[in-house]
Design a protein around this motif. Structure first.
Motif, PDB file in Angstrom:
ATOM      1  N   GLY A  81       1.001  -1.231   0.074  1.00  0.00           N
ATOM      2  CA  GLY A  81      -0.099  -0.116   0.017  1.00  0.00           C
ATOM      3  C   GLY A  81       0.808   1.328   0.015  1.00  0.00           C
ATOM      4  N   LYS A  82       1.995   0.931  -0.447  1.00  0.00           N
ATOM      5  CA  LYS A  82       2.909   2.336  -0.579  1.00  0.00           C
ATOM      6  C   LYS A  82       2.433   3.529  -1.526  1.00  0.00           C
ATOM      7  CE  LYS A  82       6.775   0.014  -1.738  1.00  0.00           C
ATOM      8  NZ  LYS A  82       6.199  -1.378  -1.227  1.00  0.00           N
ATOM      9  N   THR A  83       2.009   3.036  -2.766  1.00  0.00           N
ATOM     10  CA  THR A  83       1.740   3.907  -3.681  1.00  0.00           C
ATOM     11  C   THR A  83       0.262   4.509  -3.414  1.00  0.00           C
ATOM     12  OG1 THR A  83       3.098   2.762  -5.200  1.00  0.00           O
ATOM     13  CG2 THR A  83       1.573   4.090  -6.078  1.00  0.00           C
ATOM     14  N   THR A  84      -0.766   3.447  -3.097  1.00  0.00           N
ATOM     15  CA  THR A  84      -1.859   3.865  -2.538  1.00  0.00           C
ATOM     16  C   THR A  84      -2.011   5.070  -1.560  1.00  0.00           C
ATOM     17  OG1 THR A  84      -2.646   1.615  -3.140  1.00  0.00           O
ATOM     18  CG2 THR A  84      -4.092   3.119  -1.901  1.00  0.00           C
ATOM     19  N   LEU A 107       9.359   7.756  -6.941  1.00  0.00           N
ATOM     20  CA  LEU A 107      10.769   7.368  -7.005  1.00  0.00           C
ATOM     21  C   LEU A 107      10.802   5.859  -7.522  1.00  0.00           C
ATOM     22  CD1 LEU A 107      13.481   8.850  -6.455  1.00  0.00           C
ATOM     23  CD2 LEU A 107      13.354   8.104  -4.392  1.00  0.00           C
ATOM     24  N   ASP A 108       9.769   5.318  -7.857  1.00  0.00           N
ATOM     25  CA  ASP A 108       9.605   3.961  -8.060  1.00  0.00           C
ATOM     26  C   ASP A 108       9.892   3.868  -9.938  1.00  0.00           C
ATOM     27  OD1 ASP A 108       9.304   1.270  -8.334  1.00  0.00           O
ATOM     28  OD2 ASP A 108       7.498   1.214  -7.306  1.00  0.00           O
ATOM     29  N   PRO A 109      10.774   3.086 -10.193  1.00  0.00           N
ATOM     30  CA  PRO A 109      10.844   3.247 -11.662  1.00  0.00           C
ATOM     31  C   PRO A 109       9.830   2.315 -12.315  1.00  0.00           C
ATOM     32  CG  PRO A 109      12.949   2.256 -10.698  1.00  0.00           C
ATOM     33  CD  PRO A 109      11.838   2.421  -9.615  1.00  0.00           C
ATOM     34  N   SER A 142       6.870   3.279 -11.832  1.00  0.00           N
ATOM     35  CA  SER A 142       5.924   4.629 -12.063  1.00  0.00           C
ATOM     36  C   SER A 142       4.293   4.294 -11.791  1.00  0.00           C
ATOM     37  CB  SER A 142       6.051   4.970 -13.607  1.00  0.00           C
ATOM     38  OG  SER A 142       7.415   4.793 -14.147  1.00  0.00           O
ATOM     39  N   HIS A 143       4.204   3.387 -10.354  1.00  0.00           N
ATOM     40  CA  HIS A 143       2.797   3.070 -10.206  1.00  0.00           C
ATOM     41  C   HIS A 143       2.125   4.406 -10.084  1.00  0.00           C
ATOM     42  CE1 HIS A 143       3.363  -1.510  -9.728  1.00  0.00           C
ATOM     43  NE2 HIS A 143       3.379  -1.120 -11.097  1.00  0.00           N
ATOM     44  N   ALA A 144       2.895   5.372  -9.055  1.00  0.00           N
ATOM     45  CA  ALA A 144       2.131   6.418  -8.653  1.00  0.00           C
ATOM     46  C   ALA A 144       1.888   7.618  -9.958  1.00  0.00           C
ATOM     47  CB  ALA A 144       2.909   7.212  -7.943  1.00  0.00           C
ATOM     48  N   ILE A 193       7.291  10.888  -0.696  1.00  0.00           N
ATOM     49  CA  ILE A 193       8.098  10.260  -1.709  1.00  0.00           C
ATOM     50  C   ILE A 193       7.739   8.706  -1.633  1.00  0.00           C
ATOM     51  CG2 ILE A 193      10.505   9.698  -2.407  1.00  0.00           C
ATOM     52  CD1 ILE A 193      11.348  11.998  -0.561  1.00  0.00           C
ATOM     53  N   ASP A 194       7.086   8.339  -2.864  1.00  0.00           N
ATOM     54  CA  ASP A 194       6.879   6.896  -3.082  1.00  0.00           C
ATOM     55  C   ASP A 194       8.075   5.955  -3.551  1.00  0.00           C
ATOM     56  OD1 ASP A 194       5.120   4.538  -3.199  1.00  0.00           O
ATOM     57  OD2 ASP A 194       4.615   5.045  -5.458  1.00  0.00           O
ATOM     58  N   CYS A 195       8.476   5.135  -2.619  1.00  0.00           N
ATOM     59  CA  CYS A 195       9.672   4.485  -2.774  1.00  0.00           C
ATOM     60  C   CYS A 195       9.280   3.341  -3.563  1.00  0.00           C
ATOM     61  CB  CYS A 195      10.298   4.300  -1.562  1.00  0.00           C
ATOM     62  SG  CYS A 195      11.075   5.403  -0.542  1.00  0.00           S
TER      63      CYS A 195
HETATM   64 MG   LIG Z   1       4.334   1.058  -5.382  1.00  0.00          MG
END
Ligand SMILES: [Mg+2]
Ligand SMILES: Nc1ncnc2c1ncn2[C@@H]1O[C@H](COP(=O)(O)OP(=O)(O)OP(=O)(O)O)[C@@H](O)[C@H]1O
Length: 361
Positions: free
Chosen positions: A14-17, A38-40, A42-44, A123-125
């Protein structure tokens, strides 16, 4: 500017959510918020319908022919809500930076260029503890660690805490962390026993807010929107608004304790200063007067409001803090200057009148 990493090496917790919906909830509350993807994966970015050529890659890479600053890549999502998007190229940056000195502080340096123009930066990791996540933690003061109430998630948290300790040791940078319980399914007994376990282990380091499982969060994500825009009455929207309020409240608490500090320091200062002064009482009987001042060496002989006397039953008086010294003074009764009739200690002044004398010891 509060910079907060949302990190856990565990995938799908649930990081991106959290990043998207917390950013939207903060923005709704009037906080200027930047979400950094910041996640390759690119979900966010994709979860907000943004598929951008320029990304954090152009900001962090030193070999790209199209080197950019943060402000160049920012996309406006809504009022108060900006996104710094990612794309697949970001995956190569860890390797590119591997040999670079200061590689752990790259993101921090770039974020510094934003000059405090946001209230919050989230920052979404990515779901690992590689160089990108380390950069994120290095740039942050706080870390939100989402924990899904499943069996394996606590292992991820413990590892992340180890990493934050390592960053503290190696880079002399301290972050606070807070656990956020996510995807909580209140229909399952297992969820409650896990929640108990997390509470026992992390007690004070947990948000009061719990993010419940809610299909609207998934649907909003598929539609490329925050849940607040998609269905503001949903459980998901309420949970993330409650999380935003909790964060903002902690800001206010910090501000209040700061204010208390300042107040205490001021009181101490006043106490110290007041030791240098001795209170002198000036008194004169003038039953028919409308106003009475005292003027002297201590106020450059001016009629100052601070030196206006108060009256009680026709007697005018003032208590004034004066430093040690020898002073000359006179009363001014309805505009007429006169010496203190109660004080025999006087001296002739250049106008041939009498000044009253006062020694403060
Ligand atoms: Mg994510
Ligand atoms: N509270 C929730 N209720 C229902 N579905 C949720 C909830 N939180 C997340 N999800 C769904 O779970 C999936 C994983 O969530 P998310 O992408 O936020 O996790 P993540 O930690 O960012 O994953 P990754 O580690 O891959 O980056 C997504 O499909 C998302 O829509």
């Amino acid at each position: 500017m509060r910079i907060i990493s949302i990190a856990s090496q565990k995938g799908g917790c649930g990081k991106t959510t959290t990043a998207i919906n917390l950013a939207a909830a903060l923005a709704l509350n009037g906080c200027k918020t930047l979400l950094v993807d910041l996640d390759p994966q690119s979900h966010a970015s994709l979860g907000l319908n943004i598929n951008s050529q320029d990304s954090i890659y152009n900001v962090l890479s030193n070999i790209t022919p199209r080197k950019l600053k943060f402000k160049d890549i920012i996309v406006k999502i809504e009022n108060n809500f900006d996104l710094a998007p990612s794309n697949i190229l970001l995956g190569t940056v860890e390797q590119e930076l591997a040999e670079e000195i200061g590689r752990e502080s790259k993101l921090k340096q770039e974020l510094d260029s934003l000059n405090n123009s946001y209230d919050y930066i989230l920052i979404d990791c990515p779901p690992n503890l590689g160089l990108l996540t380390i950069n994120s933690i290095r740039a942050s003061k706080e870390v939100i660690m989402p924990v899904e109430t499943s069996r394996f998630s606590l292992v991820g948290v413990e590892r992340l805490i180890e990493i934050t300790d390592l960053i503290k040791e190696r880079l002399n940078h301290t972050v606070t962390y807070n656990i956020l319980v996510t995807i909580f399914d209140s229909r399952l007994r297992h969820s409650f026993s896990m929640l108990d376990k997390i509470r026992k282990e992390f007690g004070q380091k947990m948000f009061n807010t719990i993010i419940h499982i809610n299909v609207k969060l998934k649907e909003a994500n598929v539609m490329g929107s925050s849940v607040i825009n998609f269905d503001k009455y949903s459980r998901g929207a309420k949970d993330y608004c409650s999380l935003a309020r909790e964060l903002m409240l902690s800001d206010r608490k910090a501000a209040i304790s700061n204010l208390k500090d300042i107040k205490e320091k001021m009181q101490e200062l006043v106490k110290q200063k007041s030791k240098e002064f001795i209170e002198a009482t000036f008194r004169i009987a003038a039953p028919s007067a409308h106003n009475v001042y005292v003027a002297g060496d201590f106020n450059n002989w001016t009629l100052d409001e601070a030196y206006k006397l108060k009256t009680h039953n026709g007697v005018w008086f003032a208590k004034l803090p004066l430093k040690q010294g020898h002073y000359r003074y006179r009363f001014v009764v309805d505009g007429k200057w006169q010496e203190d009739p109660q004080n025999n200690n006087t001296e002739k002044n250049p106008f041939g009148e009498l000044d009253s004398l006062l020694d403060i010891k």
